[in-house]
Scaffold this motif. Structure first.
Motif, PDB file in Angstrom:
ATOM      1  N   PRO A  77       0.738  -1.318  -0.143  1.00  0.00           N
ATOM      2  CA  PRO A  77      -0.068  -0.196   0.019  1.00  0.00           C
ATOM      3  C   PRO A  77       1.022   1.336  -0.020  1.00  0.00           C
ATOM      4  O   PRO A  77       1.906   1.279   0.489  1.00  0.00           O
ATOM      5  CB  PRO A  77      -0.690  -0.088   1.188  1.00  0.00           C
ATOM      6  N   LEU A  78       0.312   2.334  -0.438  1.00  0.00           N
ATOM      7  CA  LEU A  78       0.792   3.517  -0.703  1.00  0.00           C
ATOM      8  C   LEU A  78       0.260   4.759   0.114  1.00  0.00           C
ATOM      9  O   LEU A  78      -1.184   4.818  -0.289  1.00  0.00           O
ATOM     10  CB  LEU A  78       1.215   4.271  -2.070  1.00  0.00           C
ATOM     11  N   MET A  79       0.834   5.512   1.105  1.00  0.00           N
ATOM     12  CA  MET A  79      -0.140   6.578   1.512  1.00  0.00           C
ATOM     13  C   MET A  79       0.622   7.842   0.918  1.00  0.00           C
ATOM     14  O   MET A  79       1.635   8.046   0.762  1.00  0.00           O
ATOM     15  CB  MET A  79       0.092   6.753   2.972  1.00  0.00           C
ATOM     16  N   LEU A  80      -0.431   8.704   0.350  1.00  0.00           N
ATOM     17  CA  LEU A  80      -0.018   9.881   0.052  1.00  0.00           C
ATOM     18  C   LEU A  80      -0.485  10.981   1.083  1.00  0.00           C
ATOM     19  O   LEU A  80      -1.512  11.367   1.393  1.00  0.00           O
ATOM     20  CB  LEU A  80      -0.665  10.378  -1.307  1.00  0.00           C
ATOM     21  N   HIS A  81       0.662  11.887   1.525  1.00  0.00           N
ATOM     22  CA  HIS A  81       0.236  12.726   2.510  1.00  0.00           C
ATOM     23  C   HIS A  81       1.015  13.995   2.053  1.00  0.00           C
ATOM     24  O   HIS A  81       2.352  14.157   1.502  1.00  0.00           O
ATOM     25  CB  HIS A  81       1.195  12.673   3.949  1.00  0.00           C
ATOM     26  N   PRO A  82       0.405  15.243   2.236  1.00  0.00           N
ATOM     27  CA  PRO A  82       0.966  16.585   1.491  1.00  0.00           C
ATOM     28  C   PRO A  82       2.078  17.011   2.235  1.00  0.00           C
ATOM     29  O   PRO A  82       2.141  16.765   3.593  1.00  0.00           O
ATOM     30  CB  PRO A  82      -0.557  17.445   1.687  1.00  0.00           C
ATOM     31  N   GLY A  83       2.718  17.566   1.426  1.00  0.00           N
ATOM     32  CA  GLY A  83       4.212  18.244   1.865  1.00  0.00           C
ATOM     33  C   GLY A  83       3.751  19.736   1.996  1.00  0.00           C
ATOM     34  O   GLY A  83       2.605  20.195   2.312  1.00  0.00           O
ATOM     35  N   ALA A  84       4.860  20.413   1.714  1.00  0.00           N
ATOM     36  CA  ALA A  84       4.466  21.912   1.866  1.00  0.00           C
ATOM     37  C   ALA A  84       3.966  22.474   0.252  1.00  0.00           C
ATOM     38  O   ALA A  84       4.756  21.882  -0.552  1.00  0.00           O
ATOM     39  CB  ALA A  84       5.703  22.626   2.121  1.00  0.00           C
ATOM     40  N   SER A  85       3.037  23.117   0.329  1.00  0.00           N
ATOM     41  CA  SER A  85       2.620  23.787  -0.979  1.00  0.00           C
ATOM     42  C   SER A  85       3.417  24.691  -1.350  1.00  0.00           C
ATOM     43  O   SER A  85       4.109  25.673  -0.677  1.00  0.00           O
ATOM     44  CB  SER A  85       1.214  24.341  -0.583  1.00  0.00           C
ATOM     45  N   PRO A  86       3.997  24.890  -2.762  1.00  0.00           N
ATOM     46  CA  PRO A  86       4.876  25.788  -3.086  1.00  0.00           C
ATOM     47  C   PRO A  86       4.115  27.325  -3.476  1.00  0.00           C
ATOM     48  O   PRO A  86       4.734  28.105  -3.759  1.00  0.00           O
ATOM     49  CB  PRO A  86       5.446  25.224  -4.670  1.00  0.00           C
ATOM     50  N   ASP A  87       2.759  27.330  -3.259  1.00  0.00           N
ATOM     51  CA  ASP A  87       2.354  28.457  -3.556  1.00  0.00           C
ATOM     52  C   ASP A  87       2.593  29.570  -2.373  1.00  0.00           C
ATOM     53  O   ASP A  87       2.123  29.526  -1.019  1.00  0.00           O
ATOM     54  CB  ASP A  87       0.647  28.231  -3.405  1.00  0.00           C
ATOM     55  N   ILE A  88       3.145  30.607  -2.606  1.00  0.00           N
ATOM     56  CA  ILE A  88       3.624  31.637  -1.595  1.00  0.00           C
ATOM     57  C   ILE A  88       2.372  32.449  -1.069  1.00  0.00           C
ATOM     58  O   ILE A  88       2.315  32.998   0.030  1.00  0.00           O
ATOM     59  CB  ILE A  88       4.641  32.418  -2.045  1.00  0.00           C
ATOM     60  N   ARG A  89       1.404  32.228  -1.692  1.00  0.00           N
ATOM     61  CA  ARG A  89       0.090  33.196  -1.244  1.00  0.00           C
ATOM     62  C   ARG A  89      -0.359  32.382   0.097  1.00  0.00           C
ATOM     63  O   ARG A  89      -1.188  33.191   0.681  1.00  0.00           O
ATOM     64  CB  ARG A  89      -1.122  33.294  -2.213  1.00  0.00           C
ATOM     65  N   LEU A  90      -0.030  31.085   0.223  1.00  0.00           N
ATOM     66  CA  LEU A  90      -0.685  30.449   1.526  1.00  0.00           C
ATOM     67  C   LEU A  90       0.295  30.801   2.718  1.00  0.00           C
ATOM     68  O   LEU A  90      -0.159  30.131   3.665  1.00  0.00           O
ATOM     69  CB  LEU A  90      -0.665  29.156   1.107  1.00  0.00           C
ATOM     70  N   ARG A  91       1.199  31.608   2.746  1.00  0.00           N
ATOM     71  CA  ARG A  91       2.061  31.897   3.945  1.00  0.00           C
ATOM     72  C   ARG A  91       1.021  32.471   5.010  1.00  0.00           C
ATOM     73  O   ARG A  91       1.644  32.680   6.209  1.00  0.00           O
ATOM     74  CB  ARG A  91       3.336  32.724   3.458  1.00  0.00           C
ATOM     75  N   GLU A  92      -0.024  33.391   4.648  1.00  0.00           N
ATOM     76  CA  GLU A  92      -0.669  34.033   5.624  1.00  0.00           C
ATOM     77  C   GLU A  92      -1.749  33.287   6.276  1.00  0.00           C
ATOM     78  O   GLU A  92      -2.185  32.357   5.407  1.00  0.00           O
ATOM     79  CB  GLU A  92      -1.168  35.452   5.058  1.00  0.00           C
ATOM     80  N   PHE A  93      -2.299  33.476   7.427  1.00  0.00           N
ATOM     81  CA  PHE A  93      -3.444  32.739   8.013  1.00  0.00           C
ATOM     82  C   PHE A  93      -3.316  31.155   8.157  1.00  0.00           C
ATOM     83  O   PHE A  93      -4.412  30.906   8.107  1.00  0.00           O
ATOM     84  CB  PHE A  93      -4.697  33.208   7.167  1.00  0.00           C
ATOM     85  N   TYR A  94      -2.037  30.895   8.136  1.00  0.00           N
ATOM     86  CA  TYR A  94      -2.171  29.383   8.226  1.00  0.00           C
ATOM     87  C   TYR A  94      -2.812  28.564   7.083  1.00  0.00           C
ATOM     88  O   TYR A  94      -2.935  27.431   7.267  1.00  0.00           O
ATOM     89  CB  TYR A  94      -2.751  28.621   9.733  1.00  0.00           C
ATOM     90  N   LEU A  95      -2.931  29.326   6.072  1.00  0.00           N
ATOM     91  CA  LEU A  95      -3.283  28.728   4.704  1.00  0.00           C
ATOM     92  C   LEU A  95      -2.620  27.589   4.295  1.00  0.00           C
ATOM     93  O   LEU A  95      -3.278  26.648   3.522  1.00  0.00           O
ATOM     94  CB  LEU A  95      -3.691  29.895   3.790  1.00  0.00           C
ATOM     95  N   GLY A  96      -1.357  27.460   4.454  1.00  0.00           N
ATOM     96  CA  GLY A  96      -0.433  26.464   4.054  1.00  0.00           C
ATOM     97  C   GLY A  96      -1.100  25.114   4.523  1.00  0.00           C
ATOM     98  O   GLY A  96      -0.981  24.025   3.583  1.00  0.00           O
ATOM     99  N   ASN A  97      -1.466  24.999   5.787  1.00  0.00           N
ATOM    100  CA  ASN A  97      -2.034  23.880   6.021  1.00  0.00           C
ATOM    101  C   ASN A  97      -3.665  23.950   5.942  1.00  0.00           C
ATOM    102  O   ASN A  97      -4.262  22.754   5.417  1.00  0.00           O
ATOM    103  CB  ASN A  97      -1.881  23.586   7.726  1.00  0.00           C
TER     104      ASN A  97
END
Length: 312
Positions: A157-177
């Motif tokens: 089996p393979l689990m896919l788990h998000p790493g860090a988004s490369p979108d710099i717009r998500l740096r505010e408001f904890y939006l990266g998560n």
């Protein structure tokens, strides 16, 4: 209730620190200058306590995303991946209820395949984990086909788990998560669906965490795009509504309505328990996230669906 939590994390035990890794006085590690917490990540016995409180039999354990280190140069990646995979084995040593997943670096397909060939027959690992979206190559990239084929043949089996988004717009408001993580999981699901990976490898067992991210909400839109032959969608694409039912998802949506939607999109036989322990965006009670659907469904999610994904 008997069952398994398939989405938990521990930091690797690293007796010797590779370049870029430092240890704080409390035992926590800093990766490339950034401390990685919470502190429970470094204590397998606390994960066992979580299982006792949740009334569960065992947990599948993967590396937390800060240890993915997807920006490492290719020449450093194989050594790092080997270190953290051996470190994860060390972290769960002496805890038979904890079953680790080996990490594969999908940003470097050749390195990912090489690491899988190294650990693929090692039954101390119950499967593998990799980054969804983020800095990974497209999961439709043909360089990954040998890996998908090997996982399929081995029924790993393979689990896919998000790493860090490369979108710099998500740096505010904890939006990266809050937004980046579910979006990156949706991107990975779309690559698997529209790239034909799931139809070419029907025995591939893929688990999406965080209840599939945004995928349940956009599944109807994907199907509409295929039905109307939108530009860029291959004509031979399996109907997205069918392809999505090849994927497993955990129940970590924090909203019973979203859990219900995910069951509609992926199927009742495709949902498993996942807590994201010990992170604040997880839950101490993964069973509680599906309890509204009744005892029979809860047991199915905790036991039979988990064992189907694991191949037990």
């Amino acid at each position: 209730m008997p069952g398994y939590d398939l989405h938990t994390h521990l930091a690797p035990a690293l007796p010797e620190l590779p370049p870029g890794i430092e240890r704080a006085p409390d035992g926590a590690l800093a990766v490339d200058g950034r401390p990685v917490g919470p502190v429970d990540l470094y204590h397998a016995e606390r994960l066992e306590e979580h299982l006792d409180k949740a009334g569960l039999d065992g947990a599948v354990v993967s590396l937390p995303p800060p240890f993915f280190r997807q920006t490492l140069p290719i020449e450093w990646t194989p050594a790092w991946v080997r270190v953290v995979n051996e470190g994860l084995l060390a972290a769960v040593a002496g805890a038979p209820r904890l079953a680790p997943l080996a990490y594969l670096p999908l940003e470097h397909p050749e390195a990912a395949l090489a690491e899988y060939r190294r650990i693929g027959r090692d039954l101390r690992f119950v499967g593998v984990a990799a980054a969804a979206g983020g800095l990974s190559v497209s999961l439709a990239d043909t360089r990954l086909d040998p890996l998908w084929a090997a996982l399929e043949v081995d029924r790993r089996p393979l689990m896919l788990h998000p790493g860090a988004s490369p979108d710099i717009r998500l740096r505010e408001f904890y939006l990266g998560n809050l937004l980046g993580n579910p979006s990156e999981t949706g991107l990975a699901a779309a690559q698997l669906v529209f790239g034909g990976v799931l139809s070419r490898h029907p025995a591939l067992k893929v688990l999406l965490v965080h209840c599939g991210g945004v995928a349940p909400a956009v599944a109807g839109r994907w199907q509409r795009g295929a039905d109307t032959a939108r530009p860029g969608i291959p004509s031979e694409t399996e109907p997205p509504a069918h392809a999505l039912r090849r994927l497993f998802v955990d129940c970590l949506a924090h909203d019973p309505a979203v859990v219900d939607l995910a069951v509609t999109v992926f199927g009742a036989d495709r949902m498993v328990l996942g807590s994201d322990w010990p992170f604040p965006m997880g839950t101490a009670d993964p069973v509680g996230l599906v309890a509204h659907r009744g005892t029979a469904f809860t047991r199915r999610v905790g036991v039979s669906n988990a064992e189907a994904w694991l191949g037990w």
